[in-house]
Write a protein that holds these residues in place. Structure first.
Motif, PDB file in Angstrom:
ATOM      1  N   ILE A   1       0.806  -1.221   0.000  1.00 34.14           N
ATOM      2  CA  ILE A   1       0.000   0.000   0.000  1.00 34.14           C
ATOM      3  C   ILE A   1       0.840   1.273   0.000  1.00 34.14           C
ATOM      4  CG2 ILE A   1      -2.241  -0.760   0.907  1.00 34.14           C
ATOM      5  CD1 ILE A   1      -1.147  -0.015   3.706  1.00 34.14           C
ATOM      6  N   LEU A   2       2.151   1.154   0.136  1.00 38.14           N
ATOM      7  CA  LEU A   2       2.990   2.362   0.069  1.00 38.14           C
ATOM      8  C   LEU A   2       3.388   2.683  -1.370  1.00 38.14           C
ATOM      9  CD1 LEU A   2       5.308   1.953   3.200  1.00 38.14           C
ATOM     10  CD2 LEU A   2       3.100   3.112   2.993  1.00 38.14           C
ATOM     11  N   GLU A   3       3.049   1.784  -2.266  1.00 37.63           N
ATOM     12  CA  GLU A   3       3.417   2.001  -3.674  1.00 37.63           C
ATOM     13  C   GLU A   3       2.316   2.831  -4.337  1.00 37.63           C
ATOM     14  OE1 GLU A   3       3.869  -0.959  -7.435  1.00 37.63           O
ATOM     15  OE2 GLU A   3       4.538  -1.727  -5.519  1.00 37.63           O
ATOM     16  N   PRO A   4       2.675   3.944  -4.999  1.00 41.51           N
ATOM     17  CA  PRO A   4       1.632   4.787  -5.608  1.00 41.51           C
ATOM     18  C   PRO A   4       0.841   3.995  -6.653  1.00 41.51           C
ATOM     19  CG  PRO A   4       3.783   5.886  -5.631  1.00 41.51           C
ATOM     20  CD  PRO A   4       4.035   4.474  -5.225  1.00 41.51           C
ATOM     21  N   GLY A   5      -0.447   4.243  -6.688  1.00 40.08           N
ATOM     22  CA  GLY A   5      -1.294   3.621  -7.692  1.00 40.08           C
ATOM     23  C   GLY A   5      -1.559   2.147  -7.466  1.00 40.08           C
ATOM     24  N   ASN A   6      -1.358   1.634  -6.231  1.00 39.79           N
ATOM     25  CA  ASN A   6      -1.570   0.203  -5.997  1.00 39.79           C
ATOM     26  C   ASN A   6      -3.069  -0.102  -5.920  1.00 39.79           C
ATOM     27  OD1 ASN A   6      -2.504  -0.297  -3.011  1.00 39.79           O
ATOM     28  ND2 ASN A   6      -1.087   1.450  -2.984  1.00 39.79           N
ATOM     29  N   PRO A   7      -3.455  -1.325  -6.269  1.00 37.62           N
ATOM     30  CA  PRO A   7      -4.890  -1.658  -6.351  1.00 37.62           C
ATOM     31  C   PRO A   7      -5.628  -1.607  -5.008  1.00 37.62           C
ATOM     32  CG  PRO A   7      -3.520  -3.602  -6.742  1.00 37.62           C
ATOM     33  CD  PRO A   7      -2.609  -2.431  -6.735  1.00 37.62           C
ATOM     34  N   ILE A   8      -4.940  -1.860  -3.899  1.00 36.83           N
ATOM     35  CA  ILE A   8      -5.644  -1.810  -2.604  1.00 36.83           C
ATOM     36  C   ILE A   8      -6.102  -0.383  -2.311  1.00 36.83           C
ATOM     37  CG2 ILE A   8      -5.443  -2.193  -0.113  1.00 36.83           C
ATOM     38  CD1 ILE A   8      -5.190  -4.839  -1.331  1.00 36.83           C
ATOM     39  N   SER A   9      -5.197   0.572  -2.517  1.00 31.75           N
ATOM     40  CA  SER A   9      -5.572   1.973  -2.278  1.00 31.75           C
ATOM     41  C   SER A   9      -6.748   2.349  -3.163  1.00 31.75           C
ATOM     42  CB  SER A   9      -4.390   2.904  -2.558  1.00 31.75           C
ATOM     43  OG  SER A   9      -3.326   2.567  -1.705  1.00 31.75           O
ATOM     44  N   TYR A  10      -6.757   1.841  -4.381  1.00 33.79           N
ATOM     45  CA  TYR A  10      -7.872   2.107  -5.285  1.00 33.79           C
ATOM     46  C   TYR A  10      -9.183   1.564  -4.684  1.00 33.79           C
ATOM     47  CZ  TYR A  10     -10.936   2.181  -9.289  1.00 33.79           C
ATOM     48  OH  TYR A  10     -12.006   2.408 -10.099  1.00 33.79           O
ATOM     49  N   VAL A  11      -9.129   0.338  -4.191  1.00 35.77           N
ATOM     50  CA  VAL A  11     -10.326  -0.269  -3.587  1.00 35.77           C
ATOM     51  C   VAL A  11     -10.804   0.559  -2.391  1.00 35.77           C
ATOM     52  CG1 VAL A  11     -11.141  -2.260  -2.242  1.00 35.77           C
ATOM     53  CG2 VAL A  11      -9.897  -2.629  -4.378  1.00 35.77           C
TER      54      VAL A  11
END
Lengths: 323, 413
Positions: A288-298
């Motif tokens: 989740i620290l990586e920009p644009g990761n799918p979890i943050s999107y969810v």
């Protein structure tokens, strides 16, 4: 007891016990003591006799092994070598065992799409293939709950559904595994710091330090921890020989274990086995620290549900609803 | 000084094996049971905890149930200590040391129960402060280890010092033991409170995660403990020449009566809370009192426990019964049994049913597991009988340091 009988009782005993304890040993008392000693030794021998079937090895080096925090790289090297030899001896496989550390700047999280999961339990078995759990007694990390549509009450869920084909009509499915809580009741409970949260968010267990008190099993609100009541049994050809010290290495008997987000895989850039195998794409795993990761999107865009949110355990495991 | 003490230990050792036929029969009987328990434990050590009835669903069983009950028994010594030392109650002052010795035996049994419950008893040293890796003060279990070992040491010191002073024929120096007696008063309450916190701290188990667990523990401990002493002291009085006054027994009976009523009141509070506005959090209580999804193994047990505790309360309260000693013994026995059921299997096992994921798995102890428990109880009885066997001659002046005895003989009285 009446006073009368108490008086009689007194008369049967000497007024002072001093002479008794000062008098030297006589032949008779010596023989008596000898007979008692023989009886006690025989009793002890019978008592200890089941030990001949002991199937768990205990070693002096393991006994004196220090806590994980205090191990130098050289000490760890020796420990890994010793465990590899033990695995070779007990399970007849050559293990590639390493102590895989968390990567700085990485924090894992998991999201599971309840709208898509069909309850096929492929994740349950992929997890076992990866994580070397005991097959007898069988240990699984993932429990899939079959839920009634129209309810989120897990107490009315069916754990042992077994139809020809899934999904069952009128049901939906909720797989539960370790939630890798940010405020984890299990690590608070452990009296000996045998389990802790690593910086990448994974809650790990040092199987060489756990004393097997099972307080963590009692503490976990997600029933995510398992205990090795017996020495794990697993056939040589079922063993995943790529192992991590805090992860999927074969456990000794008498210790707790749990899902580690497949740290052997995920700390080396792979997906957890359950996420990789899922045929419906319900399972999403990311840093989740990586920009644009799918979890943050969810988390930003979906309707997200946290299991037992009221307990404030702040899990790294989220459920969401999406077709 | 040191030489005297070594002689004392040697004589104590000799005295341990000096006794009449009854003493030998009783001790041999207990030793046989201890060996049966040890044999069962060695089997468990060999095959793992798999030979117990515990599972991943119900991960604690009879061992922790007995442990919880016995912490209460140990703490209850304080009910003699407070009247004896704070209010200088003479009749209780004569028996207080018997209560403290009982606390020692109970704590040793507690430690044994924790040990047999461990999956890795070989790693027990990890739990030791300083040499191990203690998760203090975060883990409630680490607190429990500290308070239990502390309480054991306090009582060993107090009893050991008082007995040795008696043996030497000296008046005990208050400074050496009185401060510890007062520390032990607070400590006794703390051991049972911390044991309650062990359960209360688990927010994932609503049945335990309730403040009432702590007062219920104290209430039940102060019923079962003094009740146990009430019966035990009469046995001691019967088989030895040690003077235990009826007054002391009457006081014990009063303590049991009041505590039993408090305990029953707290049970009522809990039942009301769980069932008036029943929620998903009441599932464990429903399992315990009425059964859940067709599983109702503990239901007859808990109602039996409440029934016999109520009978006991009636015996204590209704005047014609209340004056009769044999009936009081029955009432104490019923209270102890009832409390063992409700606090041991009732409280510990129901907390695991259903699991946090709603699964209902019942727990049946196995034969081996039960034998280990019986073995530990026998060991406790053995230990207590042995301590009483030593303490009574010392307290009644029949077992004395040689010079003391000569001095006493020369003085005309």
């Amino acid at each position: 007891m009446s006073d009368q009988s108490r008086k009689e009782h007194d008369q049967t005993e000497p007024a002072s016990l001093d002479d008794m304890t000062h008098e030297p040993l006589t032949r008779r008392s010596f023989l008596k003591a000898g007979a008692a000693a023989v009886a006690l030794s025989a009793g002890t021998a019978i008592t200890l006799s089941p030990l001949k079937d002991l199937d768990q090895h205990f070693s002096v080096n393991e006994f004196f092994q220090q806590h994980y925090e205090e191990l130098t790289p050289e000490m760890m090297e020796k420990i890994l070598e010793r465990i590899k030899q033990e695995i070779k001896r007990d399970y007849d496989v050559e293990a590639d065992l390493r102590d895989i550390k968390p990567t700085p700047g990485v924090e894992f999280a998991y999201a599971l799409n309840l709208g898509r999961c069909i309850g096929c339990r492929r994740c349950v078995y992929a997890c076992m293939d990866e994580n070397n759990q005991s097959r007898d007694p069988e240990i699984q990390y993932i429990r899939v709950l079959e839920m009634e549509k129209g309810s989120m009450d897990i107490e009315s869920s069916n754990h042992y559904y077994n139809p020809e084909t899934v999904p069952n009509k009128g049901k939906y499915y909720m797989p539960v595994q370790c939630h890798q809580c940010r405020n984890s009741p299990c690590t608070k409970a452990c009296p000996v710091k045998a389990t802790w949260r690593d910086p990448d968010g994974i809650v790990v267990v040092d199987y060489n330090w756990c004393i097997g008190c099972r307080y963590c099993l009692a503490a976990c609100p997600y029933w995510a921890r398992r205990f090795n009541f017996a020495t794990p049994k697993i056939a040589s050809n079922d063993i995943n020989t790529e192992m991590a010290y805090l992860g999927n290495r074969i456990r000794p008997r008498g210790v707790a274990e749990k899902c580690t987000f497949c740290l052997r895989r995920t700390r080396q850039g792979m997906l957890p086995a359950c996420a990789e195998v899922c045929p419906t794409g319900s399972r999403i795993f990311a840093n989740i620290l990586e920009p644009g990761n799918p979890i943050s999107y969810v988390l930003e865009n979906k309707r997200v549900y946290v299991l037992k949110e009221s307990l404030q355990t702040f899990p790294r495991f989220y459920y969401f609803f999406e077709k | 000084m040191i030489r005297d003490y070594i002689i004392f230990l040697w004589r104590v050792y000799r005295l341990s094996f000096y006794g009449n036929k009854k003493y030998y029969t009783w001790m041999t009987f207990l030793t046989l049971i201890v060996f049966t328990g040890a044999y069962s434990y060695v089997n468990q050590f060999t095959h793992g905890l798999a030979i117990t009835g515990m599972t991943n669903q119900v991960s604690w069983g009879l061992y922790i149930a007995n442990f919880t009950f016995l912490v209460g028994l140990a703490a209850a010594a304080v009910m003699l200590v407070i009247p004896a030392y704070v209010y200088h109650n003479k009749p209780l002052h004569d028996v207080v040391i018997l209560g403290e010795l009982l606390a020692i035996a109970a704590i040793v049994m507690c430690l044994l129960f924790v040990n047999v419950d461990l999956g890795r008893p070989d790693r027990f040293w990890h739990l030791m402060p300083v040499i191990g890796k203690f998760n203090f003060p975060v883990s409630m279990l680490s607190w429990d280890v500290v308070v239990l070992i502390g309480y054991l040491m306090l009582n060993v010191h107090i009893c050991g010092y008082l007995l040795y002073a008696n043996y030497l024929g000296k008046k005990p120096t208050p400074l050496i033991y009185i401060p510890f007696v007062f520390i032990a008063i607070f400590w006794a309450v703390s051991i049972h409170t911390v044991t309650a916190f062990l359960y209360i701290s688990l927010s994932g188990r609503p049945f335990w995660n309730a403040a009432i667990v702590a007062p219920r523990f104290i209430g039940s401990a102060f019923t079962a403990g003094p009740g146990f002493m009430f019966i035990t002291f009469q046995i001691i009085r019967h088989y030895t020449n040690y003077k235990i006054s009826d007054e002391a027994l009457r006081l014990l009976r009063q303590i049991v009566t009041i505590s039993l009523l408090v305990n029953l009141f707290l049970v009522g509070c809990e039942v009301f809370k769980e069932f008036y506005a029943e929620s998903a959090h009441s599932s464990s209580a429903r399992y315990l009192f009425f059964g859940l999804h067709g599983h109702n193994m503990l239901v007859p047990w808990i109602w039996f426990a409440i029934f016999i505790e109520s009978i006991a309360a009636l015996i204590f309260l209704v005047p014609p019964f209340a004056r009769k000693m044999p009936l009081a013994n029955i009432a104490c026995f019923l209270s102890i049994t009832g409390i063992w059921i409700e606090k041991g299997p009732g409280m510990v096992v129901s907390g695991f049913v259903p699991t946090p994921l709603g699964e209902v798995v019942e727990y049946f102890p196995t034969l081996y597991e039960s034998l280990v428990c019986i073995g530990i109880w026998a060991f406790g009885a053995l230990l207590y009988s042995w301590m009483i066997h030593l303490a009574i001659p010392i307290l009644s002046g029949r077992f004395r340091h040689k010079q003391t005895r000569q001095a006493l003989q020369q003085t005309p009285c």
